[in-house]
Design a protein around this motif. Sequence first.
Motif, PDB file in Angstrom:
ATOM      1  N   VAL A 175      -6.454  -1.575  12.455  1.00  0.00           N
ATOM      2  CA  VAL A 175      -6.888  -1.361  11.076  1.00  0.00           C
ATOM      3  C   VAL A 175      -6.253  -0.069  10.560  1.00  0.00           C
ATOM      4  N   PRO A 176      -5.558  -0.113   9.416  1.00  0.00           N
ATOM      5  CA  PRO A 176      -4.929   1.091   8.885  1.00  0.00           C
ATOM      6  C   PRO A 176      -5.939   2.198   8.616  1.00  0.00           C
ATOM      7  N   SER A 177      -5.523   3.433   8.804  1.00  0.00           N
ATOM      8  CA  SER A 177      -6.426   4.576   8.642  1.00  0.00           C
ATOM      9  C   SER A 177      -6.894   4.748   7.201  1.00  0.00           C
ATOM     10  N   ASP A 178      -6.138   4.217   6.245  1.00  0.00           N
ATOM     11  CA  ASP A 178      -6.502   4.375   4.829  1.00  0.00           C
ATOM     12  C   ASP A 178      -7.247   3.150   4.288  1.00  0.00           C
ATOM     13  N   PHE A 179      -7.690   2.257   5.175  1.00  0.00           N
ATOM     14  CA  PHE A 179      -8.336   1.035   4.708  1.00  0.00           C
ATOM     15  C   PHE A 179      -9.713   1.312   4.120  1.00  0.00           C
ATOM     16  N   ASP A 180      -9.976   0.722   2.956  1.00  0.00           N
ATOM     17  CA  ASP A 180     -11.268   0.829   2.274  1.00  0.00           C
ATOM     18  C   ASP A 180     -12.141  -0.332   2.745  1.00  0.00           C
ATOM     19  N   SER A 181     -13.159  -0.040   3.539  1.00  0.00           N
ATOM     20  CA  SER A 181     -13.951  -1.093   4.167  1.00  0.00           C
ATOM     21  C   SER A 181     -14.851  -1.860   3.202  1.00  0.00           C
ATOM     22  N   THR A 182     -14.865  -1.471   1.928  1.00  0.00           N
ATOM     23  CA  THR A 182     -15.627  -2.236   0.934  1.00  0.00           C
ATOM     24  C   THR A 182     -14.771  -3.339   0.311  1.00  0.00           C
ATOM     25  N   LYS A 183     -13.477  -3.382   0.675  1.00  0.00           N
ATOM     26  CA  LYS A 183     -12.542  -4.330   0.074  1.00  0.00           C
ATOM     27  C   LYS A 183     -11.900  -5.211   1.140  1.00  0.00           C
ATOM     28  N   VAL A 184     -11.064  -6.121   0.688  1.00  0.00           N
ATOM     29  CA  VAL A 184     -10.276  -6.966   1.583  1.00  0.00           C
ATOM     30  C   VAL A 184      -8.818  -6.555   1.457  1.00  0.00           C
ATOM     31  N   GLY A 185      -8.200  -6.239   2.581  1.00  0.00           N
ATOM     32  CA  GLY A 185      -6.815  -5.794   2.580  1.00  0.00           C
ATOM     33  C   GLY A 185      -5.846  -6.960   2.491  1.00  0.00           C
ATOM     34  N   VAL A 186      -4.859  -6.837   1.591  1.00  0.00           N
ATOM     35  CA  VAL A 186      -3.839  -7.863   1.390  1.00  0.00           C
ATOM     36  C   VAL A 186      -2.504  -7.194   1.079  1.00  0.00           C
ATOM     37  N   THR A 187      -1.426  -7.952   1.169  1.00  0.00           N
ATOM     38  CA  THR A 187      -0.109  -7.466   0.773  1.00  0.00           C
ATOM     39  C   THR A 187       0.170  -7.853  -0.667  1.00  0.00           C
ATOM     40  N   ARG A 188       0.534  -6.887  -1.483  1.00  0.00           N
ATOM     41  CA  ARG A 188       0.965  -7.187  -2.851  1.00  0.00           C
ATOM     42  C   ARG A 188       2.467  -7.480  -2.793  1.00  0.00           C
ATOM     43  N   VAL A 189       2.800  -8.737  -2.864  1.00  0.00           N
ATOM     44  CA  VAL A 189       4.194  -9.157  -2.710  1.00  0.00           C
ATOM     45  C   VAL A 189       5.005  -8.885  -3.974  1.00  0.00           C
ATOM     46  N   TYR A 190       4.427  -9.216  -5.126  1.00  0.00           N
ATOM     47  CA  TYR A 190       5.107  -9.009  -6.401  1.00  0.00           C
ATOM     48  C   TYR A 190       4.244  -8.150  -7.320  1.00  0.00           C
ATOM     49  N   ASN A 191       4.891  -7.292  -8.088  1.00  0.00           N
ATOM     50  CA  ASN A 191       4.182  -6.456  -9.052  1.00  0.00           C
ATOM     51  C   ASN A 191       3.953  -7.262 -10.330  1.00  0.00           C
ATOM     52  N   ILE A 271       1.375  -2.137  -0.551  1.00  0.00           N
ATOM     53  CA  ILE A 271       2.594  -2.374  -1.308  1.00  0.00           C
ATOM     54  C   ILE A 271       3.824  -2.155  -0.442  1.00  0.00           C
ATOM     55  N   PRO A 272       4.641  -3.186  -0.249  1.00  0.00           N
ATOM     56  CA  PRO A 272       5.846  -3.057   0.568  1.00  0.00           C
ATOM     57  C   PRO A 272       6.722  -1.888   0.109  1.00  0.00           C
ATOM     58  N   GLY A 273       7.233  -1.159   1.087  1.00  0.00           N
ATOM     59  CA  GLY A 273       8.070  -0.001   0.798  1.00  0.00           C
ATOM     60  C   GLY A 273       7.322   1.310   0.849  1.00  0.00           C
ATOM     61  N   THR A 274       5.992   1.252   0.808  1.00  0.00           N
ATOM     62  CA  THR A 274       5.206   2.486   0.881  1.00  0.00           C
ATOM     63  C   THR A 274       5.415   3.166   2.233  1.00  0.00           C
ATOM     64  N   LYS A 275       5.476   2.359   3.287  1.00  0.00           N
ATOM     65  CA  LYS A 275       5.759   2.846   4.628  1.00  0.00           C
ATOM     66  C   LYS A 275       6.934   2.076   5.205  1.00  0.00           C
ATOM     67  N   THR A 276       7.643   2.697   6.126  1.00  0.00           N
ATOM     68  CA  THR A 276       8.726   2.003   6.822  1.00  0.00           C
ATOM     69  C   THR A 276       8.135   1.180   7.960  1.00  0.00           C
ATOM     70  N   VAL A 277       8.409  -0.114   7.944  1.00  0.00           N
ATOM     71  CA  VAL A 277       7.892  -1.005   8.981  1.00  0.00           C
ATOM     72  C   VAL A 277       9.046  -1.812   9.574  1.00  0.00           C
ATOM     73  N   MET A 278       8.745  -2.555  10.621  1.00  0.00           N
ATOM     74  CA  MET A 278       9.769  -3.277  11.367  1.00  0.00           C
ATOM     75  C   MET A 278      10.453  -4.365  10.544  1.00  0.00           C
TER      76      MET A 278
END
Length: 294
Positions: A175-191, A271-278
């Motif tokens: 679980v990411p350290s910045d996750f807000d446990s009152t919400k559901v985490g998702v990837t925003r693919v398009y703005n 949001i993709p690009g916020t962090k560098t991932v594999m």
Amino acid sequence: MYNVILQDATQDFIRSLAGTNKSLTIVTGYFNIGNFPKGSVANVRTPQKYQDWLRVLGRVKNPVILYTDSQPFAALFRDIRNNYTHSTKVVVIERNTLWSFQIMPQIAKIYSAPGYPKHYPNTYIPAYTSLTHSKLPVVVDAIEHSYFSTDYYCWLDVGYFREIVTRNKTFWLEVPSDFDSTKVGVTRVYNSKLSDIRAKTIIYGNLNWIGGGLFLGKPDVLVRFGKQYKSAVMRYLNESLMNVEQHILYSMFTTEERKKHPIDIDVQLYIPGTKTVMSRDPWFYLGYVMYDET
């Protein structure tokens, strides 16, 4: 005696994760609808493809629950998870026990209407639409049965980590350290815009905002999110509007729809690009934010 030892090992394992960002159960699923076109009629996706992708889940250390209507797929999963028997659960079910498949006749009627847009397979194969709507129902079922009492749960598509099938490294989803446990985490693919756009435009146009490959949340939050989602699906069904889960989610979170039908549980956008991932594929961003081989 073996089952008692296995249950003890499972409980010890789950207790060892409590309070950490590894206290996360992964729920995945596979419903066999045979071959189907993906994107175009020429691009055919087969059950074998899902069997190949499934092998990644043999290397994840988190508890994993598989829902399926296929005994062969269940047997393959048990074999793949042989090193993690204490943290593996297989639930073989009849697909029609899920509300998402019970509405398939209504979906088929909508798709057969003259002029209804054809997007392959989203608005072309009703069974495919139904299986995408099954993601949250099986997560809710897993939580209500408390197969693994972890702090967090997530839905993960079988093919989510398709890029690393041959990587052969064990890993955790954390679980990411910045996750807000009152919400559901998702990837925003398009703005994509949320105001000045109608649900019909999104559903007819096959327009995307967030991905449906991974949903992350606290158990109670996901249960409420699942109820909210089902309500939206049924509402659009009654309006003769239907598509797969991603377009329903985009529609229900637009400004216009939120005014008419207030949201109980909101989403946290990664949001993709916020962090560098594999992976460079934006559809899989959150999963790789959570991915850890250390």
